[in-house]
Each structure stands twice: as C-alpha cells, then as structure tokens.
Design a protein around this motif. Structure first.
Motif, PDB file in Angstrom:
ATOM      1  N   ALA A  46      -5.213  30.276 -67.009  1.00 17.74           N
ATOM      2  CA  ALA A  46      -6.072  30.637 -67.122  1.00 17.74           C
ATOM      3  C   ALA A  46      -7.208  31.219 -68.464  1.00 17.74           C
ATOM      4  N   GLU A  47      -6.881  31.466 -69.050  1.00 23.29           N
ATOM      5  CA  GLU A  47      -7.329  31.473 -70.756  1.00 23.29           C
ATOM      6  C   GLU A  47      -8.465  30.585 -71.226  1.00 23.29           C
ATOM      7  N   VAL A  48      -7.879  28.893 -70.453  1.00 22.97           N
ATOM      8  CA  VAL A  48      -8.553  28.115 -70.589  1.00 22.97           C
ATOM      9  C   VAL A  48      -9.056  27.659 -69.525  1.00 22.97           C
ATOM     10  N   GLU A  49      -9.343  28.684 -68.379  1.00 18.80           N
ATOM     11  CA  GLU A  49     -10.568  28.820 -67.731  1.00 18.80           C
ATOM     12  C   GLU A  49     -11.124  29.241 -67.956  1.00 18.80           C
ATOM     13  N   ALA A  50     -10.753  31.133 -68.727  1.00 15.44           N
ATOM     14  CA  ALA A  50     -12.394  31.984 -68.777  1.00 15.44           C
ATOM     15  C   ALA A  50     -12.756  31.171 -69.802  1.00 15.44           C
ATOM     16  N   ALA A  51     -11.878  30.101 -70.564  1.00 13.61           N
ATOM     17  CA  ALA A  51     -12.994  30.176 -72.129  1.00 13.61           C
ATOM     18  C   ALA A  51     -14.195  28.919 -71.968  1.00 13.61           C
ATOM     19  N   ILE A  52     -13.981  28.201 -70.447  1.00 14.52           N
ATOM     20  CA  ILE A  52     -14.717  27.137 -70.212  1.00 14.52           C
ATOM     21  C   ILE A  52     -15.717  27.259 -69.089  1.00 14.52           C
ATOM     22  N   ARG A  53     -15.582  28.374 -68.834  1.00 17.62           N
ATOM     23  CA  ARG A  53     -16.623  29.031 -68.182  1.00 17.62           C
ATOM     24  C   ARG A  53     -18.170  29.215 -68.687  1.00 17.62           C
ATOM     25  N   PRO A  54     -17.796  30.453 -70.568  1.00 20.15           N
ATOM     26  CA  PRO A  54     -18.812  29.901 -70.882  1.00 20.15           C
ATOM     27  C   PRO A  54     -19.615  29.212 -71.266  1.00 20.15           C
ATOM     28  N   ILE A  55     -18.767  27.614 -71.416  1.00 22.55           N
ATOM     29  CA  ILE A  55     -19.130  26.155 -72.133  1.00 22.55           C
ATOM     30  C   ILE A  55     -20.011  25.779 -70.614  1.00 22.55           C
ATOM     31  N   PHE A  56     -19.225  25.656 -68.747  1.00 24.72           N
ATOM     32  CA  PHE A  56     -19.868  25.445 -67.741  1.00 24.72           C
ATOM     33  C   PHE A  56     -21.292  26.002 -67.769  1.00 24.72           C
ATOM     34  N   ALA A  57     -21.491  27.258 -68.316  1.00 19.24           N
ATOM     35  CA  ALA A  57     -22.675  27.896 -67.956  1.00 19.24           C
ATOM     36  C   ALA A  57     -24.164  27.432 -68.881  1.00 19.24           C
ATOM     37  N   ASP A  58     -23.145  27.473 -70.112  1.00 16.74           N
ATOM     38  CA  ASP A  58     -24.673  27.129 -71.374  1.00 16.74           C
ATOM     39  C   ASP A  58     -25.287  25.276 -71.188  1.00 16.74           C
ATOM     40  N   ILE A  59     -23.656  24.489 -70.244  1.00 13.72           N
ATOM     41  CA  ILE A  59     -24.126  23.196 -69.880  1.00 13.72           C
ATOM     42  C   ILE A  59     -25.255  23.198 -68.597  1.00 13.72           C
ATOM     43  N   MET A  60     -25.141  23.963 -68.204  1.00 11.27           N
ATOM     44  CA  MET A  60     -25.776  24.408 -66.642  1.00 11.27           C
ATOM     45  C   MET A  60     -27.384  24.687 -67.551  1.00 11.27           C
ATOM     46  N   LYS A  61     -26.956  25.565 -67.762  1.00 11.19           N
ATOM     47  CA  LYS A  61     -28.345  25.740 -68.415  1.00 11.19           C
ATOM     48  C   LYS A  61     -29.260  25.074 -69.248  1.00 11.19           C
ATOM     49  N   LYS A  62     -28.916  24.546 -70.440  1.00 10.43           N
ATOM     50  CA  LYS A  62     -28.894  23.502 -70.726  1.00 10.43           C
ATOM     51  C   LYS A  62     -29.929  22.168 -70.290  1.00 10.43           C
ATOM     52  N   ASN A  63     -29.331  21.820 -68.948  1.00 10.79           N
ATOM     53  CA  ASN A  63     -29.841  20.716 -67.853  1.00 10.79           C
ATOM     54  C   ASN A  63     -30.401  21.089 -66.867  1.00 10.79           C
ATOM     55  N   GLY A  64     -30.760  23.105 -66.514  1.00 10.87           N
ATOM     56  CA  GLY A  64     -31.537  22.600 -65.527  1.00 10.87           C
ATOM     57  C   GLY A  64     -30.776  23.304 -64.058  1.00 10.87           C
ATOM     58  N   ALA A  65     -29.162  22.959 -64.063  1.00 10.55           N
ATOM     59  CA  ALA A  65     -28.564  22.447 -63.177  1.00 10.55           C
ATOM     60  C   ALA A  65     -29.033  24.078 -62.278  1.00 10.55           C
ATOM     61  N   THR A  66     -28.472  23.878 -60.557  1.00 10.56           N
ATOM     62  CA  THR A  66     -28.223  24.926 -59.911  1.00 10.56           C
ATOM     63  C   THR A  66     -27.042  25.032 -59.372  1.00 10.56           C
ATOM     64  N   LEU A  67     -26.364  24.062 -60.068  1.00 10.11           N
ATOM     65  CA  LEU A  67     -25.145  23.974 -58.849  1.00 10.11           C
ATOM     66  C   LEU A  67     -24.191  22.804 -60.006  1.00 10.11           C
ATOM     67  N   LEU A  68     -22.941  23.666 -60.809  1.00  7.64           N
ATOM     68  CA  LEU A  68     -21.960  22.323 -61.220  1.00  7.64           C
ATOM     69  C   LEU A  68     -20.814  21.679 -60.091  1.00  7.64           C
ATOM     70  N   LEU A  69     -20.485  20.757 -59.591  1.00  6.93           N
ATOM     71  CA  LEU A  69     -19.542  20.537 -58.786  1.00  6.93           C
ATOM     72  C   LEU A  69     -18.502  20.129 -59.345  1.00  6.93           C
ATOM     73  N   ASP A  70     -16.861  20.613 -59.531  1.00 12.31           N
ATOM     74  CA  ASP A  70     -15.677  19.284 -59.620  1.00 12.31           C
ATOM     75  C   ASP A  70     -15.394  17.881 -59.241  1.00 12.31           C
ATOM     76  N   GLN A  71     -15.457  17.026 -59.094  1.00 13.35           N
ATOM     77  CA  GLN A  71     -14.978  15.906 -59.029  1.00 13.35           C
ATOM     78  C   GLN A  71     -14.270  15.618 -58.532  1.00 13.35           C
ATOM     79  N   SER A  72     -13.101  16.389 -57.748  1.00 20.40           N
ATOM     80  CA  SER A  72     -12.289  15.867 -56.965  1.00 20.40           C
ATOM     81  C   SER A  72     -13.279  16.247 -55.579  1.00 20.40           C
ATOM     82  N   VAL A  73     -14.561  17.676 -55.094  1.00 23.06           N
ATOM     83  CA  VAL A  73     -14.799  17.156 -54.518  1.00 23.06           C
ATOM     84  C   VAL A  73     -16.206  16.263 -53.708  1.00 23.06           C
TER      85      VAL A  73
END
Length: 196
Positions: free
Chosen positions: A129-156
C-alpha cells in the motif's frame, strides 16, 4: 387505444433521448479525444528496487517462520514419543490427560504460527500500500506530461497499446523516489487501526 398511448410514450421518450444526445455531442467533441496510456503495475512491482526489497524481506521472514514451525513441531513429536514410551507406566486416566494436554499444546502452536503468518501477510500488504501511495503521484505526473486522460493497467488491455506503454518511465521514476520499505509483521488490530 392502449397501443396508441404506448406508441405516444415511446415516441416522446425517443424524442427526449435524441434531444439530449444532440445537446451533449458538441460538448463531448469539444473536449477532444481521450488520450490513453498503459502501465504494467505487476511488472513495476516485480522489477522495482522497492518491490524486490519487499519480496526479499518476505522470503527471509517466511523462512524464519518455517524454521521455527519445524523446530516446534519436532519438539512436540519428541514429547509425543516420550509419552508413548511412558504409556505403560501411567494410568489410563493420566495418559488421556497428558495426550489431551499435548494435543492442546499442538493446537496452540499451530494457532500461534498461523497468527504470525497472517501478521506477516498484513505487513506485506501495508508495504504494498505504501508503494501504491508512492506511485500515484508518479502516474499523475506521467499523465500530465503526456496529456493523457486515462491510465489503464496492462491486465485490462486485451491487445495493442505497445506504443502507449509508460511502464519503463514509471519504473525509473519509482526507483528514483523509493528503494526500500520495511516489511514488519502487524497484528489485525494494528491493520484495522491503520486503515481507519
């Protein structure tokens, strides 16, 4: 007559739906197309420094628990063997009491080991859970940098999206941010308190 009323209701409903759809279509097209990115969270956890650290800690602690379980089991087997050898020296009632005490001791030992295994798993869950909390802002930054509106996990994702995969970028950012989180066994009460 009933058919007429039914037909009027259906036509009225269709008219409402078409008006509502016409009103929302320009707004949706004005927002632009969705930009989708894909990330493999399992790969990030498996290959990241922090994920490998958690896995190593779990394996080490699980080995210690197994060794302790084996030692306790062997001690009880030795007691059982000793009791078996003393059977002829004990009355039937005393023998039954000693067998019951030994069975209780074994049940208590198994319960203790199960509780310790559960506590270790809760500790691993907390670390994840601590790893997930640490990675959420990373995902947000990557989405912002790429102008993304949706981030999907490969499993879906069933197929495609190789050019949309940002797993390597997220993995590199996570490794730069955190390399180790301690895995400490926690009791169910501590886990419940932390969740609140």
């Amino acid at each position: 007559m009933k058919f007429h009323r039914f037909a009027k209701r259906v036509l009225a409903a269709l008219a409402f739906v078409s008006i509502a759809t016409a009103a929302t279509v320009p707004a949706a097209s004005a927002a632009g197309p969705a930009v989708i990115l894909i990330v493999n969270t399992q790969q990030i956890f498996n290959e990241s420094k922090v994920g490998q650290s958690i896995r190593t800690q779990l394996q080490d602690q699980a080995k210690k628990l197994q060794a302790e379980d084996k030692k306790g089991s062997e001690a009880l087997q030795a007691e059982a063997k000793k009791l078996s050898e003393q059977r002829s020296l004990l009355s039937a009632d005393d023998f039954k009491k000693k067998v019951a005490a030994l069975e209780k001791k074994e049940a208590d030992r198994q319960e203790k080991m199960r509780a310790r295994g559960d506590a270790l798993q809760l500790g691993v869950n907390k670390a994840r859970a601590e790893v997930e909390a640490a990675i959420r802002p990373i995902f947000a930054d990557i989405m912002k940098k790429n102008g993304a509106t949706l981030l999907l996990d490969q499993s879906v994702v069933l197929a495609g999206g190789v050019d949309l995969d940002v797993t390597a970028e997220a993995l590199k950012a996570l490794d730069a941010k955190v390399t180790k989180i301690d895995v400490k066994p926690i009791s169910p009460a501590e886990a419940k308190k932390a969740a609140q």
